[in-house]
Structure formats: C-alpha cells, structure tokens
Write a protein that holds these residues in place. Structure first.
Motif, PDB file in Angstrom:
ATOM      1  N   GLU A  69      44.451  38.730  40.416  1.00 33.77           N
ATOM      2  CA  GLU A  69      44.698  37.975  39.191  1.00 33.77           C
ATOM      3  C   GLU A  69      43.934  38.562  38.008  1.00 33.77           C
ATOM      4  OE1 GLU A  69      45.951  35.191  36.421  1.00 33.77           O
ATOM      5  OE2 GLU A  69      46.750  35.541  38.436  1.00 33.77           O
ATOM      6  N   VAL A  70      42.768  39.135  38.286  1.00 31.95           N
ATOM      7  CA  VAL A  70      41.935  39.676  37.203  1.00 31.95           C
ATOM      8  C   VAL A  70      41.838  41.207  37.259  1.00 31.95           C
ATOM      9  CG1 VAL A  70      40.601  37.589  36.842  1.00 31.95           C
ATOM     10  CG2 VAL A  70      39.865  39.196  38.596  1.00 31.95           C
ATOM     11  N   GLU A  71      42.674  41.821  38.054  1.00 28.19           N
ATOM     12  CA  GLU A  71      42.679  43.288  38.130  1.00 28.19           C
ATOM     13  C   GLU A  71      43.047  43.869  36.773  1.00 28.19           C
ATOM     14  OE1 GLU A  71      41.472  46.241  40.441  1.00 28.19           O
ATOM     15  OE2 GLU A  71      41.950  44.317  41.372  1.00 28.19           O
ATOM     16  N   GLY A  72      42.202  44.757  36.264  1.00 28.93           N
ATOM     17  CA  GLY A  72      42.459  45.354  34.971  1.00 28.93           C
ATOM     18  C   GLY A  72      42.210  44.436  33.794  1.00 28.93           C
ATOM     19  N   LYS A  73      41.504  43.331  34.039  1.00 29.31           N
ATOM     20  CA  LYS A  73      41.203  42.364  32.991  1.00 29.31           C
ATOM     21  C   LYS A  73      39.712  42.047  32.986  1.00 29.31           C
ATOM     22  CE  LYS A  73      45.695  40.004  33.340  1.00 29.31           C
ATOM     23  NZ  LYS A  73      46.323  41.090  34.101  1.00 29.31           N
ATOM     24  N   ILE A  74      39.236  41.497  31.886  1.00 26.62           N
ATOM     25  CA  ILE A  74      37.905  40.901  31.893  1.00 26.62           C
ATOM     26  C   ILE A  74      38.098  39.393  32.020  1.00 26.62           C
ATOM     27  CG2 ILE A  74      37.078  42.763  30.416  1.00 26.62           C
ATOM     28  CD1 ILE A  74      36.855  40.759  28.139  1.00 26.62           C
ATOM     29  N   TYR A  75      37.086  38.699  32.528  1.00 21.36           N
ATOM     30  CA  TYR A  75      37.259  37.252  32.664  1.00 21.36           C
ATOM     31  C   TYR A  75      35.933  36.517  32.554  1.00 21.36           C
ATOM     32  CZ  TYR A  75      35.850  37.499  37.667  1.00 21.36           C
ATOM     33  OH  TYR A  75      35.176  37.688  38.853  1.00 21.36           O
ATOM     34  N   ILE A  76      36.054  35.224  32.308  1.00 22.30           N
ATOM     35  CA  ILE A  76      34.902  34.332  32.221  1.00 22.30           C
ATOM     36  C   ILE A  76      34.994  33.348  33.373  1.00 22.30           C
ATOM     37  CG2 ILE A  76      33.655  32.646  30.825  1.00 22.30           C
ATOM     38  CD1 ILE A  76      36.209  34.637  29.009  1.00 22.30           C
ATOM     39  N   ALA A  77      33.898  33.177  34.095  1.00 20.01           N
ATOM     40  CA  ALA A  77      33.847  32.233  35.213  1.00 20.01           C
ATOM     41  C   ALA A  77      32.864  31.114  34.910  1.00 20.01           C
ATOM     42  CB  ALA A  77      33.433  32.953  36.497  1.00 20.01           C
ATOM     43  N   ASP A  78      33.190  29.912  35.392  1.00 20.15           N
ATOM     44  CA  ASP A  78      32.223  28.822  35.340  1.00 20.15           C
ATOM     45  C   ASP A  78      32.486  27.868  36.497  1.00 20.15           C
ATOM     46  OD1 ASP A  78      34.500  27.431  34.455  1.00 20.15           O
ATOM     47  OD2 ASP A  78      33.371  26.254  33.006  1.00 20.15           O
ATOM     48  N   PHE A  79      31.607  26.860  36.625  1.00 17.81           N
ATOM     49  CA  PHE A  79      31.668  25.906  37.732  1.00 17.81           C
ATOM     50  C   PHE A  79      31.538  24.497  37.169  1.00 17.81           C
ATOM     51  CE2 PHE A  79      30.726  29.941  39.438  1.00 17.81           C
ATOM     52  CZ  PHE A  79      31.281  29.964  40.715  1.00 17.81           C
ATOM     53  N   PHE A  80      32.355  23.582  37.703  1.00 17.66           N
ATOM     54  CA  PHE A  80      32.410  22.221  37.172  1.00 17.66           C
ATOM     55  C   PHE A  80      32.987  21.299  38.231  1.00 17.66           C
ATOM     56  CE2 PHE A  80      36.777  23.051  37.189  1.00 17.66           C
ATOM     57  CZ  PHE A  80      37.488  21.911  36.852  1.00 17.66           C
ATOM     58  N   PHE A  81      33.129  20.007  37.910  1.00 21.60           N
ATOM     59  CA  PHE A  81      33.954  19.121  38.716  1.00 21.60           C
ATOM     60  C   PHE A  81      34.532  18.047  37.811  1.00 21.60           C
ATOM     61  CE2 PHE A  81      29.655  17.613  39.016  1.00 21.60           C
ATOM     62  CZ  PHE A  81      29.668  16.229  39.185  1.00 21.60           C
ATOM     63  N   VAL A  82      35.733  17.598  38.139  1.00 25.63           N
ATOM     64  CA  VAL A  82      36.512  16.736  37.258  1.00 25.63           C
ATOM     65  C   VAL A  82      35.785  15.445  36.916  1.00 25.63           C
ATOM     66  CG1 VAL A  82      38.609  15.328  37.148  1.00 25.63           C
ATOM     67  CG2 VAL A  82      38.748  17.712  37.885  1.00 25.63           C
ATOM     68  N   THR A  83      35.092  14.838  37.888  1.00 30.76           N
ATOM     69  CA  THR A  83      34.445  13.543  37.662  1.00 30.76           C
ATOM     70  C   THR A  83      33.012  13.678  37.149  1.00 30.76           C
ATOM     71  OG1 THR A  83      33.777  13.445  40.004  1.00 30.76           O
ATOM     72  CG2 THR A  83      35.866  12.396  39.400  1.00 30.76           C
ATOM     73  N   PHE A 177      28.402  30.101  31.366  1.00 30.90           N
ATOM     74  CA  PHE A 177      29.652  30.833  31.338  1.00 30.90           C
ATOM     75  C   PHE A 177      29.302  32.287  31.665  1.00 30.90           C
ATOM     76  CE2 PHE A 177      31.485  27.905  27.784  1.00 30.90           C
ATOM     77  CZ  PHE A 177      31.712  26.905  28.718  1.00 30.90           C
ATOM     78  N   VAL A 178      30.001  32.874  32.642  1.00 29.06           N
ATOM     79  CA  VAL A 178      29.668  34.218  33.123  1.00 29.06           C
ATOM     80  C   VAL A 178      30.782  35.188  32.750  1.00 29.06           C
ATOM     81  CG1 VAL A 178      29.036  35.593  35.139  1.00 29.06           C
ATOM     82  CG2 VAL A 178      28.444  33.155  35.071  1.00 29.06           C
ATOM     83  N   LEU A 179      30.422  36.228  32.015  1.00 24.98           N
ATOM     84  CA  LEU A 179      31.399  37.225  31.570  1.00 24.98           C
ATOM     85  C   LEU A 179      31.412  38.403  32.537  1.00 24.98           C
ATOM     86  CD1 LEU A 179      33.377  38.317  29.426  1.00 24.98           C
ATOM     87  CD2 LEU A 179      31.384  39.191  28.166  1.00 24.98           C
ATOM     88  N   VAL A 180      32.607  38.746  33.044  1.00 27.55           N
ATOM     89  CA  VAL A 180      32.770  39.794  34.053  1.00 27.55           C
ATOM     90  C   VAL A 180      33.719  40.862  33.512  1.00 27.55           C
ATOM     91  CG1 VAL A 180      33.465  40.294  36.432  1.00 27.55           C
ATOM     92  CG2 VAL A 180      32.447  38.071  35.869  1.00 27.55           C
ATOM     93  N   ASP A 181      33.360  42.133  33.715  1.00 27.10           N
ATOM     94  CA  ASP A 181      34.193  43.211  33.188  1.00 27.10           C
ATOM     95  C   ASP A 181      35.264  43.651  34.181  1.00 27.10           C
ATOM     96  OD1 ASP A 181      32.991  44.961  35.025  1.00 27.10           O
ATOM     97  OD2 ASP A 181      31.645  45.858  33.548  1.00 27.10           O
ATOM     98  N   LYS A 182      36.025  44.663  33.821  1.00 30.24           N
ATOM     99  CA  LYS A 182      37.138  45.117  34.652  1.00 30.24           C
ATOM    100  C   LYS A 182      36.680  45.758  35.951  1.00 30.24           C
ATOM    101  CE  LYS A 182      40.284  45.876  30.756  1.00 30.24           C
ATOM    102  NZ  LYS A 182      41.206  46.824  30.078  1.00 30.24           N
TER     103      LYS A 182
END
Length: 213
Positions: A69-83, A177-182
């Motif tokens: 899904e993130v191949e060749g892309k940069i992305y931001i990851a985080d962790f949460f829960f709806v409630t 918020f965690v920034l990840v490169d390609k």
C-alpha cells in the motif's frame, strides 16, 4: 530514557548521534548498525538504519493493507482508538489538517492503527472515517491482531501503544505522528496533539517529497 528514544530525542534536538542530518534533508531516526561492505575491492564500514518491517492489517473497507500500500510512497503513522476520551480527538483534528494538505498527492498516505481492535472493527472504523470527513484511500484506518499492532508500534515506530486498565478508556498511547520515507526509514516524529507539531509535519512532508524529485 530508553536508548533508542534517547537517540531520537538527540536527533530532534539537532544532534548527530543515531541519525543522518544535512541542511537539505530530514534526519534518519533510530539506532544504526554497522555492517561490512565491499567498495572498489575494499572492505568498509557502513551504517544501516532500522526500517519498518512488512505488515498486514485490515482497513475500514475490510481490505488488507500491507507494505504494498505504501510502496514507492511516504506515509505518516499513528495510533489511536475510537472510544479514546483523551488525546485522540485532538490528534484526529490535527491529522485532518495533514490529510487536507496531501489528500490529492499520489505519493502520500496516512495509516492510523487502532489499539483497541476488539471494539474497532472495520465497520466501526468506516463509520469513524465518515464522521470526520475522510474519503478515498489516502488515509487508512487499520485494525488487526492486537499483539502485532502493539509490537509494530512499540518496537518499530518507537511509540507507546498498549492496554492499561488504569488509563482513561483502558489504553495508553503516545500522541506521536511518525513520518516514514519510501525506504521505510523513520524521518521524523511529531507531537500530534499540538498545532505546532502538525504544521512542522506538513512542512517536513514537503521537504521529504522534494528528496525524491
């Protein structure tokens, strides 16, 4: 302070331990390992930085989300829960600003991992995404095996993500918020509970994209 988190703190404060740094590029965060490499017939030492490993989770549409899904892309990851009754609403309000800035970019993705997979099913995550106005595939809300979510959060994204019966809502997690490169390296960590941290992330995404131009 744990060694890896100390290294990251030093990097963020502008140091040179455990990261690479230049005027034009963002640092590479994490504790590197030294490996031997042959260059022009000579053995030299090379620093190899940690990467995010392959993963497989399920998104709000019930579809598998993997590294592809993130191949060749940069992305931001985080962790949460709806409630979540504490920082999550603030984090999602701020992440919406990141989403709005880059929702039309084919080279940027956001992956939000629930730390309460028993409650946060794909259907719950779908409703949550709709409620905050997220459409398309730029921002993925993922659920899956609880232990795997906790492991990738704490061991690889270097954030806190775990159950805690004494915490509000029964879980504890960082607001990062965690920034990840390609290349799957962590290139930045930001306080997702603040406007300042969010603005810096938006700017750093632009800086990171420019590295690939």
């Amino acid at each position: 302070m744990q060694p890896i988190r100390r290294i990251i703190w030093i990097c963020l404060m502008g140091g040179l331990v455990g990261c690479t740094l230049s005027a034009e590029k963002l640092p590479v965060l994490g504790e590197p390992q030294t490996v031997k490499k042959l260059v022009d017939g000579k053995e030299v030492d090379e620093l190899v930085y940690p990467t995010i490993p392959d993963f497989s989770f399920t998104n709000q549409d019930g579809k598998a989300v993997t590294q592809k899904e993130v191949e060749g892309k940069i992305y931001i990851a985080d962790f949460f829960f709806v409630t979540c009754p504490t920082i999550c609403p603030i984090m999602k309000k701020n992440m919406l600003e990141v989403y709005k800035a880059y929702k039309d970019s084919p080279d940027v993705r956001i992956i939000s991992h629930t730390i309460d997979p028993e409650h946060d099913t794909p259907a719950v995550l779908k409703q949550y995404a709709q409620d905050i106005g997220v459409t398309g595939d730029t921002w993925q809300f993922v659920t899956g095996d609880r232990d795997k979510i906790y492991e990738i959060g704490e061991r690889h994204y270097l954030v806190t993500a775990q159950a805690d019966s004494t915490a509000p809502g029964g879980y504890i997690h960082s607001g990062a918020f965690v920034l990840v490169d390609k290349e799957k390296h962590i290139r930045g960590m930001y306080d997702g509970t603040t406007e300042e941290g969010t603005k810096k992330l938006i700017n750093d995404v632009r800086t990171l994209l420019a590295e690939y131009e």
